[in-house]
Design an enzyme around this catalytic site. Structure first.
Site, PDB file in Angstrom:
ATOM      1  N   LYS A  14       0.830  -1.215   0.000  1.00  0.00           N
ATOM      2  CA  LYS A  14       0.000   0.000   0.000  1.00  0.00           C
ATOM      3  C   LYS A  14       0.862   1.261   0.000  1.00  0.00           C
ATOM      4  O   LYS A  14       0.469   2.268  -0.599  1.00  0.00           O
ATOM      5  CB  LYS A  14      -1.057   0.002   1.101  1.00  0.00           C
ATOM      6  CG  LYS A  14      -0.571   0.027   2.513  1.00  0.00           C
ATOM      7  CD  LYS A  14      -1.733  -0.042   3.473  1.00  0.00           C
ATOM      8  CE  LYS A  14      -1.309  -0.590   4.825  1.00  0.00           C
ATOM      9  NZ  LYS A  14      -0.142   0.067   5.442  1.00  0.00           N
ATOM     10  N   ARG A  86      -8.164   0.547  10.678  1.00  0.00           N
ATOM     11  CA  ARG A  86      -7.658  -0.806  10.904  1.00  0.00           C
ATOM     12  C   ARG A  86      -8.576  -1.617  11.804  1.00  0.00           C
ATOM     13  O   ARG A  86      -8.341  -2.793  12.020  1.00  0.00           O
ATOM     14  CB  ARG A  86      -6.278  -0.723  11.548  1.00  0.00           C
ATOM     15  CG  ARG A  86      -5.102  -0.887  10.588  1.00  0.00           C
ATOM     16  CD  ARG A  86      -3.869  -1.012  11.452  1.00  0.00           C
ATOM     17  NE  ARG A  86      -2.681  -1.445  10.789  1.00  0.00           N
ATOM     18  CZ  ARG A  86      -1.831  -0.656  10.141  1.00  0.00           C
ATOM     19  NH1 ARG A  86      -2.108   0.605   9.975  1.00  0.00           N
ATOM     20  NH2 ARG A  86      -0.715  -1.149   9.658  1.00  0.00           N
ATOM     21  N   ARG A 125      12.838  -5.873   3.460  1.00  0.00           N
ATOM     22  CA  ARG A 125      12.560  -4.451   3.243  1.00  0.00           C
ATOM     23  C   ARG A 125      13.583  -3.542   3.944  1.00  0.00           C
ATOM     24  O   ARG A 125      13.893  -3.728   5.119  1.00  0.00           O
ATOM     25  CB  ARG A 125      11.161  -4.182   3.799  1.00  0.00           C
ATOM     26  CG  ARG A 125      10.609  -2.824   3.573  1.00  0.00           C
ATOM     27  CD  ARG A 125       9.113  -2.838   3.549  1.00  0.00           C
ATOM     28  NE  ARG A 125       8.480  -3.161   4.821  1.00  0.00           N
ATOM     29  CZ  ARG A 125       7.168  -3.107   5.019  1.00  0.00           C
ATOM     30  NH1 ARG A 125       6.362  -2.774   4.044  1.00  0.00           N
ATOM     31  NH2 ARG A 125       6.657  -3.407   6.193  1.00  0.00           N
ATOM     32  N   ARG A 159      13.005  -1.360   9.356  1.00  0.00           N
ATOM     33  CA  ARG A 159      12.023  -0.952  10.357  1.00  0.00           C
ATOM     34  C   ARG A 159      12.082  -1.899  11.553  1.00  0.00           C
ATOM     35  O   ARG A 159      12.205  -3.099  11.380  1.00  0.00           O
ATOM     36  CB  ARG A 159      10.615  -1.005   9.749  1.00  0.00           C
ATOM     37  CG  ARG A 159      10.209   0.263   9.093  1.00  0.00           C
ATOM     38  CD  ARG A 159       8.938   0.118   8.313  1.00  0.00           C
ATOM     39  NE  ARG A 159       7.853  -0.496   9.053  1.00  0.00           N
ATOM     40  CZ  ARG A 159       6.594  -0.495   8.623  1.00  0.00           C
ATOM     41  NH1 ARG A 159       6.288   0.093   7.492  1.00  0.00           N
ATOM     42  NH2 ARG A 159       5.654  -1.073   9.317  1.00  0.00           N
ATOM     43  N   ARG A 170       1.518  -8.924  13.635  1.00  0.00           N
ATOM     44  CA  ARG A 170       0.852  -7.840  12.899  1.00  0.00           C
ATOM     45  C   ARG A 170      -0.043  -8.396  11.811  1.00  0.00           C
ATOM     46  O   ARG A 170      -1.160  -7.937  11.616  1.00  0.00           O
ATOM     47  CB  ARG A 170       1.891  -6.925  12.235  1.00  0.00           C
ATOM     48  CG  ARG A 170       2.465  -5.888  13.145  1.00  0.00           C
ATOM     49  CD  ARG A 170       3.747  -5.334  12.578  1.00  0.00           C
ATOM     50  NE  ARG A 170       3.543  -4.516  11.393  1.00  0.00           N
ATOM     51  CZ  ARG A 170       4.471  -4.319  10.462  1.00  0.00           C
ATOM     52  NH1 ARG A 170       5.653  -4.884  10.573  1.00  0.00           N
ATOM     53  NH2 ARG A 170       4.230  -3.557   9.425  1.00  0.00           N
TER      54      ARG A 170
END
Ligand code: AMP
Length: 213
Positions: A14, A86, A125, A159, A170
């Site tokens: 996203k 969310r 990532r 991150r 998550r």
């Protein structure tokens, strides 16, 4: 142009697709980015937020809704909500806010991805403080020089919540929390699902079709 609410499991892309829409004149509103900004300020609130995020848990509805209200009040351009709502209660609060602000011209896009693929993306990532993002497991998105940003030469960082344990929490909490939100927007005839494992260009085309309809 219609505004868009992106609903997607972590690492579904996203962020990437929001950036693509920004170049078409959209304002990108990411609750995750706003929360990370607060953490950087090193305030007591920032420390509290960091503690929650690093465990893979959600920050309170009231806190994130306050951030969203500030952004949407007086907004003059189409926007992308990235990471909000969310929970069902956030979706209901957002609906009330939309009514209050007269916002009706929007669609909801769900980017669909499975845990295995999302985990692979998240663990590879890396990002730069200039905003560029990379993935060491994908040749198309690897930095040319290991650990260094191609664009500005700064050192890339991972991150803190992109580790295996916190990612799984998550992802699973996302799936549990999202089911009622998807149903909520389905009932409003606003929901569009897109397969996130196809090429980015194809996803962008589909998003444009939905928003120009
Ligand atoms: P993201 O960058 O969207 O993956 O968000 C990173 C983290 O910020 C999430 O795992 C949550 O801990 C927190 N967060 C972001 N958006 C929300 C939200 N709408 N409600 C609660 N917590 C959020």
């Amino acid at each position: 142009m219609k505004s868009v609410i992106f609903i997607a499991p972590p690492a579904a892309g996203k962020g990437t697709h929001s950036k693509r829409l920004e170049s078409l004149g959209y304002m990108h509103i990411s609750t995750g980015d706003m929360l990370r900004e607060e953490i950087k300020k090193d305030t007591p609130l920032g420390k509290e937020i960091e503690n929650i995020i690093s465990k893979g848990n959600l920050v309170s509805d009231e806190l994130v809704h306050g951030l969203i209200r500030n952004c949407l009040t007086n907004i003059k351009m189409p926007f992308i909500l990235d990471g909000y709502p969310r929970t069902l209660s956030q979706a209901e609060m957002l609906d009330n806010l939309f009514q209050e602000l007269g916002i009706t011209n929007y669609e909801v896009i769900y980017l669909d991805i499975n845990l295995e693929e999302a985990m692979k993306r998240a663990l590879g990532r890396l990002s730069c403080s200039c905003g560029e993002t990379y993935n060491i497991y994908d040749d198309k998105f690897k930095p040319q020089k290991e650990g260094i940003c191609d664009k500005c030469g700064r050192v890339l960082v991972k991150r803190s919540d992109d580790n295996e344990e916190s990612f799984k929490v998550r992802f699973e909490s996302f799936i549990t929390n999202t089911k009622p939100i998807k149903e909520y927007y389905e009932r409003k005839n606003k929901l569009h699902c897109i397969e996130a494992m196809q090429e980015n260009e194809k996803i962008t085309e589909r998003i444009k079709e939905i928003l120009n309809d």
